[in-house]
Structures are given as structure tokens and as C-alpha cells.
Motif scaffolding. Sequence first.
Motif, PDB file in Angstrom:
ATOM      1  N   LEU A 126       0.827  -1.208   0.000  1.00 55.76           N
ATOM      2  CA  LEU A 126       0.000   0.000   0.000  1.00 55.76           C
ATOM      3  C   LEU A 126       0.862   1.258   0.000  1.00 55.76           C
ATOM      4  N   ALA A 127       2.015   1.194   0.650  1.00 53.03           N
ATOM      5  CA  ALA A 127       2.936   2.330   0.602  1.00 53.03           C
ATOM      6  C   ALA A 127       3.512   2.503  -0.798  1.00 53.03           C
ATOM      7  N   GLN A 128       3.841   1.408  -1.453  1.00 53.37           N
ATOM      8  CA  GLN A 128       4.347   1.461  -2.823  1.00 53.37           C
ATOM      9  C   GLN A 128       3.335   2.133  -3.740  1.00 53.37           C
ATOM     10  N   GLN A 129       2.061   1.930  -3.466  1.00 57.90           N
ATOM     11  CA  GLN A 129       0.990   2.534  -4.258  1.00 57.90           C
ATOM     12  C   GLN A 129       0.685   3.972  -3.840  1.00 57.90           C
ATOM     13  N   GLY A 130       1.371   4.477  -2.812  1.00 61.01           N
ATOM     14  CA  GLY A 130       1.143   5.837  -2.340  1.00 61.01           C
ATOM     15  C   GLY A 130      -0.104   5.992  -1.509  1.00 61.01           C
ATOM     16  N   ARG A 131      -0.632   4.899  -0.976  1.00 58.36           N
ATOM     17  CA  ARG A 131      -1.901   4.960  -0.237  1.00 58.36           C
ATOM     18  C   ARG A 131      -1.699   5.100   1.268  1.00 58.36           C
ATOM     19  N   LEU A 132      -0.484   4.923   1.744  1.00 57.35           N
ATOM     20  CA  LEU A 132      -0.156   5.211   3.146  1.00 57.35           C
ATOM     21  C   LEU A 132       1.320   5.531   3.252  1.00 57.35           C
ATOM     22  N   ARG A 133       1.695   6.091   4.399  1.00 53.08           N
ATOM     23  CA  ARG A 133       3.098   6.441   4.629  1.00 53.08           C
ATOM     24  C   ARG A 133       3.535   5.905   5.985  1.00 53.08           C
ATOM     25  N   PHE A 134       4.797   5.513   6.063  1.00 51.86           N
ATOM     26  CA  PHE A 134       5.289   4.856   7.268  1.00 51.86           C
ATOM     27  C   PHE A 134       5.369   5.806   8.458  1.00 51.86           C
ATOM     28  N   HIS A 135       5.562   7.108   8.207  1.00 48.87           N
ATOM     29  CA  HIS A 135       5.690   8.044   9.320  1.00 48.87           C
ATOM     30  C   HIS A 135       4.342   8.480   9.877  1.00 48.87           C
ATOM     31  N   GLU A 136       3.263   8.152   9.192  1.00 45.04           N
ATOM     32  CA  GLU A 136       1.942   8.604   9.638  1.00 45.04           C
ATOM     33  C   GLU A 136       1.513   7.889  10.921  1.00 45.04           C
ATOM     34  N   LYS A 137       0.689   8.589  11.688  1.00 46.21           N
ATOM     35  CA  LYS A 137       0.174   8.038  12.929  1.00 46.21           C
ATOM     36  C   LYS A 137      -0.981   7.066  12.652  1.00 46.21           C
ATOM     37  N   LEU A 138      -1.146   6.151  13.572  1.00 45.21           N
ATOM     38  CA  LEU A 138      -2.268   5.229  13.521  1.00 45.21           C
ATOM     39  C   LEU A 138      -3.588   5.966  13.362  1.00 45.21           C
ATOM     40  N   SER A 139      -3.747   7.090  14.054  1.00 44.03           N
ATOM     41  CA  SER A 139      -5.006   7.834  14.010  1.00 44.03           C
ATOM     42  C   SER A 139      -5.296   8.420  12.632  1.00 44.03           C
ATOM     43  N   THR A 140      -4.304   8.451  11.741  1.00 46.48           N
ATOM     44  CA  THR A 140      -4.535   8.902  10.368  1.00 46.48           C
ATOM     45  C   THR A 140      -5.465   7.946   9.632  1.00 46.48           C
ATOM     46  N   TYR A 141      -5.429   6.670  10.001  1.00 45.43           N
ATOM     47  CA  TYR A 141      -6.146   5.640   9.258  1.00 45.43           C
ATOM     48  C   TYR A 141      -7.306   5.009  10.026  1.00 45.43           C
ATOM     49  N   LEU A 142      -7.250   5.051  11.353  1.00 38.48           N
ATOM     50  CA  LEU A 142      -8.282   4.410  12.176  1.00 38.48           C
ATOM     51  C   LEU A 142      -8.693   5.361  13.295  1.00 38.48           C
ATOM     52  N   ASP A 143      -9.927   5.217  13.735  1.00 36.90           N
ATOM     53  CA  ASP A 143     -10.383   6.052  14.850  1.00 36.90           C
ATOM     54  C   ASP A 143     -10.701   5.195  16.065  1.00 36.90           C
ATOM     55  N   GLY A 144     -11.019   5.884  17.169  1.00 38.47           N
ATOM     56  CA  GLY A 144     -11.448   5.204  18.378  1.00 38.47           C
ATOM     57  C   GLY A 144     -10.346   4.878  19.363  1.00 38.47           C
ATOM     58  N   PHE A 145      -9.102   5.274  19.077  1.00 37.13           N
ATOM     59  CA  PHE A 145      -7.994   4.970  19.966  1.00 37.13           C
ATOM     60  C   PHE A 145      -7.734   6.127  20.928  1.00 37.13           C
ATOM     61  N   PRO A 146      -7.244   5.839  22.135  1.00 35.88           N
ATOM     62  CA  PRO A 146      -6.787   6.917  23.020  1.00 35.88           C
ATOM     63  C   PRO A 146      -5.679   7.711  22.332  1.00 35.88           C
ATOM     64  N   PRO A 147      -5.511   8.985  22.682  1.00 38.28           N
ATOM     65  CA  PRO A 147      -4.532   9.819  21.980  1.00 38.28           C
ATOM     66  C   PRO A 147      -3.119   9.247  21.966  1.00 38.28           C
ATOM     67  N   ASP A 148      -2.668   8.654  23.094  1.00 37.78           N
ATOM     68  CA  ASP A 148      -1.286   8.152  23.104  1.00 37.78           C
ATOM     69  C   ASP A 148      -1.128   6.944  22.189  1.00 37.78           C
ATOM     70  N   VAL A 149      -2.137   6.086  22.109  1.00 34.08           N
ATOM     71  CA  VAL A 149      -2.063   4.939  21.206  1.00 34.08           C
ATOM     72  C   VAL A 149      -2.208   5.409  19.756  1.00 34.08           C
ATOM     73  N   GLY A 150      -3.117   6.357  19.538  1.00 34.79           N
ATOM     74  CA  GLY A 150      -3.327   6.874  18.190  1.00 34.79           C
ATOM     75  C   GLY A 150      -2.111   7.554  17.608  1.00 34.79           C
ATOM     76  N   ALA A 151      -1.163   7.957  18.460  1.00 37.67           N
ATOM     77  CA  ALA A 151       0.047   8.643  17.997  1.00 37.67           C
ATOM     78  C   ALA A 151       1.137   7.672  17.554  1.00 37.67           C
ATOM     79  N   VAL A 152       0.964   6.376  17.774  1.00 39.72           N
ATOM     80  CA  VAL A 152       1.951   5.388  17.327  1.00 39.72           C
ATOM     81  C   VAL A 152       1.982   5.378  15.807  1.00 39.72           C
ATOM     82  N   THR A 153       3.162   5.336  15.228  1.00 38.62           N
ATOM     83  CA  THR A 153       3.278   5.398  13.768  1.00 38.62           C
ATOM     84  C   THR A 153       3.251   3.999  13.143  1.00 38.62           C
ATOM     85  N   VAL A 154       3.004   3.981  11.862  1.00 38.45           N
ATOM     86  CA  VAL A 154       3.042   2.727  11.103  1.00 38.45           C
ATOM     87  C   VAL A 154       4.426   2.090  11.230  1.00 38.45           C
ATOM     88  N   HIS A 155       5.469   2.889  11.085  1.00 35.67           N
ATOM     89  CA  HIS A 155       6.834   2.386  11.216  1.00 35.67           C
ATOM     90  C   HIS A 155       7.051   1.732  12.571  1.00 35.67           C
TER      91      HIS A 155
END
Length: 390
Positions: free
Chosen positions: A102-131
Motif C-alpha cells: 500500500l505504501a508502494q501505491q502511495g496509499r499510506l506512509r510509514f511516518h503517519e500516525k495510527l489515528s490517520t487511518y483508524l479512529d477510536g484509539f486513546p490519543p497516546d495509542v493513536g500517535a503510534v506510527t506505522v513504522h
Amino acid sequence: MTDDPSRRSVLGLLGAAPLMASTGREPAAAGRSLEAYDDYIRDLADQDRFSGTVLVAHRGRVVLSRAYGMADRERKIPNGPDTIYALASASKPFTGLAIVQLAQQGRLRFHEKLSTYLDGFPPDVGAVTVHQMLTHTGGMTDPTNSAGGGDKILNSIEEAEAEGRKQAREQKLRFVPGTRKEYASMGYNVLGEIVAAVSGMPFHEYMREHVFQPAGMRRSAYYTRPQWLDDERIAHPYMLQEDGSRIDGVRNLDKGGTIGVKGSNSARGFIGAGGGNAFASASDLLRFAWALKNHKLLNRAYTEMWLSPKISGPSPGVPDPRRGESFHAYGPIAPIFNNQRLITHGGGIAGGSTNWSVYLDTEWTAVVLCNYDLRDLQQIIEQEREAIAG
């Protein structure tokens, strides 16, 4: 033990192209070491300490293929070279590969936070990156009750997915993300959920269409518990009990294992998730290695991104001067042994022990798939390394 067709070496050619030229031992030179490895596995099987399939191949050609024990004792079905096994965490690299696709296709980035793609997480968990999730540096929980572990018995894909989402959002971080590395299956479950959200497909369907099918892995899938129970191609998990007996985990959901997480039984979860329990045969894992080498799953640049070392960590097992520092890539573990690069991953459930390795510099592939929970898996891997790269 008699030498029946399931125990004979099988020679075949899948036409694999190397990632780079071979610098290691050729099959003729490795023959004596492989004989010792073969004898070691056979001795374990003779003592009922191994039940499963082993495969070793060089440049796509199968040099050693063996199968021992029963896939289903009740129906008297033996394990064979193409028996399908629950991979446990040995399927995590597939999840990482889907993320890199999906990164190769430009549909996500490794530095982005979890909260960029999913909701419902506490702020500290949502800040974890894909990488960080890919490299086990996000601080997420482990062991993970992946989509229905513990005592709860789930009875549909929808229920399993809902339970996985609930567990992910209830977790609390163990440390500040990025400050250290600790293995976390939960991060890979969340990555599986990201694959589904970004692709618009259920995770198990995405994996079938974009990983298993392009790789020619015809027997591989995220099978459901009813398929695990009924499909004669799939090995049942035989969980070690305190009295030394083994119980079929798929037929006895009220029972659990005694090695690892006490009382666990992955069959309760109905279907695997990003954190583990895809199913594959040894020959399919060889096809996976072939597909990687021939860039059927990722282009050359993103293949190297997926398999290259990212984060270092301590090496498991007994210290060995040939063992270099161990790294984690974007799914696989990427160790060095005797100055040779590998990608590898193992897995364990109650009634299952698995490992696959691709020796990048010497064009060997090795697979160990077992439907027993083993205390000997690391020793088996050591014997394999000695035979191929010692």
C-alpha cells in the motif's frame, strides 16, 4: 521408522531467480550437514517430539522434504509435504508486506500516525506510527489475544473482527513509542486493520488476492475454524497437556496448551488476523520466497525496503560467535549468521510451532512446520542454520 514416500527427498524446480549471486555452500557441499539435520529431525519424530513437515531448497530446487506424524489422528490422515499448517506469528511478515504494498501505491506512509487511518484509539495509542508498529517499537501490548484469544469462543468472521477492534482500543501502552523495541502482536493486528481500511477490503480477502494468489500460494489462506476442522488438507493442532498427552485443539475448544500462554487455544478465535495464524504449506512458503526474488509482490525498491534491517535487538538462544546482531525489518526478522543475511520468522500456538527462513546471500530457503507445540523449535532452527550456513 520405514522410509515411505512422505519421507523421501523430493526434487523439483520452481525456477527461482536469486536476489544476488550465491556465495555460500552448494548442495553437494552441504550434503553431509543436511544429512545430520535430517537425522536430527527424524530422531525427534521417533521420540514423538516432532510432528510436521520440513523442507530445504536451493535456488528453488527442493533438496530435502520430509513429513512425520499425523495431521488428523481421528481420521488417520498423515502429515505430508503439502499439508497446510497454522503459521501463528510466522505470518506476520505477510501483514508487513501488505502494508509495504500500500505504501508502494502511495496509499499510506510509514511516518503517519495510527489515528490517520483508524479512529477510536486513546490519543497516546493513536500517535503510534506505522513504522513503529512494523518494527515493534510502538509500545503496544503482547501477548495479544488476537481477535478472540483467551477463553472467549468466537463464531463468525464479523465477531472475530469486532473483538479484535475492541481489544486494540482497550490496550494501554507499555512504554513511550520509539524509546525501545519489545515484540508486540497487537501492533500487527492493528496493521491488519489498517490494510482493510486503506484497501477497502476485508483483511483476509486482501491477503488472498494481493499476496497469496500473486505468489502462487494455492493452499494458503486465513482459514476459519470450521475449515480448520473439516478440510483434510489442514493439520490439526495437538496441544501438550500437563500429563504428557496431546489434545486436538480444534475439536476441544474448552482445553488449552501448557507451553507459552497457559490455557491458550487459537482455534477459539475463529479466524486469524494481522498478528498471526494465516495457514500455508511448506511448498507455498517456497513459492513465497520465489515471488519475492522475482518481484511478483513488490517492485525491487520496495522489496528491499520490506526485507532490509531497521531496528536492532538481542539475538535469541545460546550465544554463538557466528551470530551477528539481530534486526527487525518491516515484518521479517533480519539476522546475520556466519556473515550471511537472512530473513526469517517463527511462530507458536498451543499445538503449533513454525519457522521459515530465506538465506538471501546463498539462495537457500528452509521451512519447519509442526502441529505440536515444541520446546525444541529453537534447537531445530540452530541445526538448520548449521547445515545451511555453518
